[in-house]
Design a protein around this motif. Structure first.
Motif, PDB file in Angstrom:
ATOM      1  N   UNK A  28       0.837  -1.114  -0.018  1.00 23.62           N
ATOM      2  CA  UNK A  28      -0.152  -0.036   0.091  1.00 23.62           C
ATOM      3  C   UNK A  28       0.866   1.158   0.043  1.00 23.62           C
ATOM      4  N   UNK A  29       0.515   2.185  -0.907  1.00 23.55           N
ATOM      5  CA  UNK A  29       1.239   3.625  -0.920  1.00 23.55           C
ATOM      6  C   UNK A  29       0.163   4.405  -0.515  1.00 23.55           C
ATOM      7  N   UNK A  30       0.245   5.452   0.437  1.00 23.71           N
ATOM      8  CA  UNK A  30      -0.600   6.344   0.487  1.00 23.71           C
ATOM      9  C   UNK A  30      -0.235   7.601   1.089  1.00 23.71           C
ATOM     10  N   UNK A  31      -0.910   8.737   0.777  1.00 22.18           N
ATOM     11  CA  UNK A  31      -0.958  10.112   1.584  1.00 22.18           C
ATOM     12  C   UNK A  31      -2.173  10.584   1.654  1.00 22.18           C
ATOM     13  N   UNK A  32      -2.271  10.757   2.831  1.00 21.48           N
ATOM     14  CA  UNK A  32      -3.903  11.303   3.568  1.00 21.48           C
ATOM     15  C   UNK A  32      -4.329  12.358   2.712  1.00 21.48           C
ATOM     16  N   UNK A  33      -5.640  11.853   2.158  1.00 18.85           N
ATOM     17  CA  UNK A  33      -6.241  12.748   1.219  1.00 18.85           C
ATOM     18  C   UNK A  33      -5.766  13.160  -0.106  1.00 18.85           C
ATOM     19  N   UNK A  54      -3.766  10.436  -2.324  1.00 18.55           N
ATOM     20  CA  UNK A  54      -3.820   9.250  -3.031  1.00 18.55           C
ATOM     21  C   UNK A  54      -3.739   8.167  -2.126  1.00 18.55           C
ATOM     22  N   UNK A  55      -4.325   6.902  -2.831  1.00 21.20           N
ATOM     23  CA  UNK A  55      -4.200   5.698  -2.013  1.00 21.20           C
ATOM     24  C   UNK A  55      -3.823   4.518  -3.352  1.00 21.20           C
ATOM     25  N   UNK A  56      -2.849   3.770  -3.109  1.00 25.06           N
ATOM     26  CA  UNK A  56      -2.677   2.646  -4.106  1.00 25.06           C
ATOM     27  C   UNK A  56      -2.493   1.513  -3.275  1.00 25.06           C
ATOM     28  N   UNK A  64      -6.632   1.991  -7.126  1.00 24.73           N
ATOM     29  CA  UNK A  64      -5.978   3.284  -7.040  1.00 24.73           C
ATOM     30  C   UNK A  64      -6.997   4.652  -6.914  1.00 24.73           C
ATOM     31  N   UNK A  65      -6.898   5.273  -5.960  1.00 25.93           N
ATOM     32  CA  UNK A  65      -7.959   6.414  -5.653  1.00 25.93           C
ATOM     33  C   UNK A  65      -6.995   7.677  -5.781  1.00 25.93           C
ATOM     34  N   UNK A  66      -7.172   8.530  -6.456  1.00 25.09           N
ATOM     35  CA  UNK A  66      -6.034   9.542  -6.848  1.00 25.09           C
ATOM     36  C   UNK A  66      -6.938  10.939  -6.869  1.00 25.09           C
ATOM     37  N   UNK A  67      -6.697  11.724  -6.024  1.00 22.20           N
ATOM     38  CA  UNK A  67      -7.365  13.034  -5.841  1.00 22.20           C
ATOM     39  C   UNK A  67      -7.195  13.732  -7.325  1.00 22.20           C
ATOM     40  N   UNK A  68      -8.100  14.139  -7.577  1.00 22.79           N
ATOM     41  CA  UNK A  68      -8.098  14.967  -9.175  1.00 22.79           C
ATOM     42  C   UNK A  68      -7.558  13.930 -10.338  1.00 22.79           C
ATOM     43  N   UNK A  86     -10.937   6.522  -9.595  1.00 22.72           N
ATOM     44  CA  UNK A  86     -10.758   5.587  -8.808  1.00 22.72           C
ATOM     45  C   UNK A  86     -10.550   4.487 -10.187  1.00 22.72           C
ATOM     46  N   UNK A  87      -9.700   3.399  -9.898  1.00 26.35           N
ATOM     47  CA  UNK A  87      -9.297   2.435 -10.986  1.00 26.35           C
ATOM     48  C   UNK A  87      -9.112   1.325 -10.152  1.00 26.35           C
ATOM     49  N   UNK A  88      -9.740   0.101 -10.763  1.00 30.49           N
ATOM     50  CA  UNK A  88      -9.445  -1.112 -10.208  1.00 30.49           C
ATOM     51  C   UNK A  88      -8.985  -2.134 -11.538  1.00 30.49           C
ATOM     52  N   UNK A  89      -7.942  -2.881 -11.183  1.00 32.75           N
ATOM     53  CA  UNK A  89      -7.233  -3.722 -11.991  1.00 32.75           C
ATOM     54  C   UNK A  89      -7.162  -5.060 -11.584  1.00 32.75           C
ATOM     55  N   UNK A  90      -7.520  -6.273 -12.385  1.00 32.96           N
ATOM     56  CA  UNK A  90      -7.565  -7.477 -11.963  1.00 32.96           C
ATOM     57  C   UNK A  90      -6.971  -8.372 -12.868  1.00 32.96           C
TER      58      UNK A  90
END
Length: 142
Positions: A30-35, A37-39, A57-61, A66-70
């Protein structure tokens, strides 16, 4: 003679099965920075030689925000290298679109002979892949 061959065959099968036990399990990163992005990357290596991969992945702006890859398929291990493969007819559908063919990862763990206090997290490091963003990615065993 039959008993000797049967015993050797049994020992060989137990060795192969025990080796796959070390690799099988759940891996996460997990990679994240509050508010901002979240990967998240999640990989499950099943005992039966199959795997499931999910990237979120959920990236602000971001576009899209939001992107889901499977991806899914089969894995095999030789020494400490895990090779992934995906069958186009069985493993691809609307949801599972990642092609793991030609992907390889190195299994990294602390050597049992290493008696030092070093902490080495058990992980998989992708060393080859046609998926560009997965190359050199470390996912840690949980």
């Amino acid at each position: 003679m039959k008993l000797l061959l049967s015993t050797l065959f049994l020992i060989f099968n137990l060795t192969v099965f025990a080796q796959s036990n070390a690799f099988a399990g759940n891996y996460n990163r997990t990679f994240s920075k509050e508010g901002d992005y979240l990967i998240e990357y999640k990989l499950t290596l099943n005992q039966d030689g199959t795997f499931v991969f999910h990237s979120y992945s959920k990236i602000k702006n971001g576009f899209p925000p939001e992107v889901h890859n499977y991806g899914k398929g089969k894995w095999t291990a030789k020494d400490n290298v895990i090779s992934f493969s995906s069958n186009k007819q069985e493993d691809f559908d609307e949801k599972n679109t990642l092609d793991f063919n030609k992907s390889k990862a190195r299994f990294v763990t602390k050597n049992p002979r290493d008696k030092s206090d070093r902490i080495i997290k058990t992980r998989l490091t992708f060393v080859e892949s046609e998926i560009r963003w997965i190359q050199r990615l470390d996912v840690f065993k949980i």
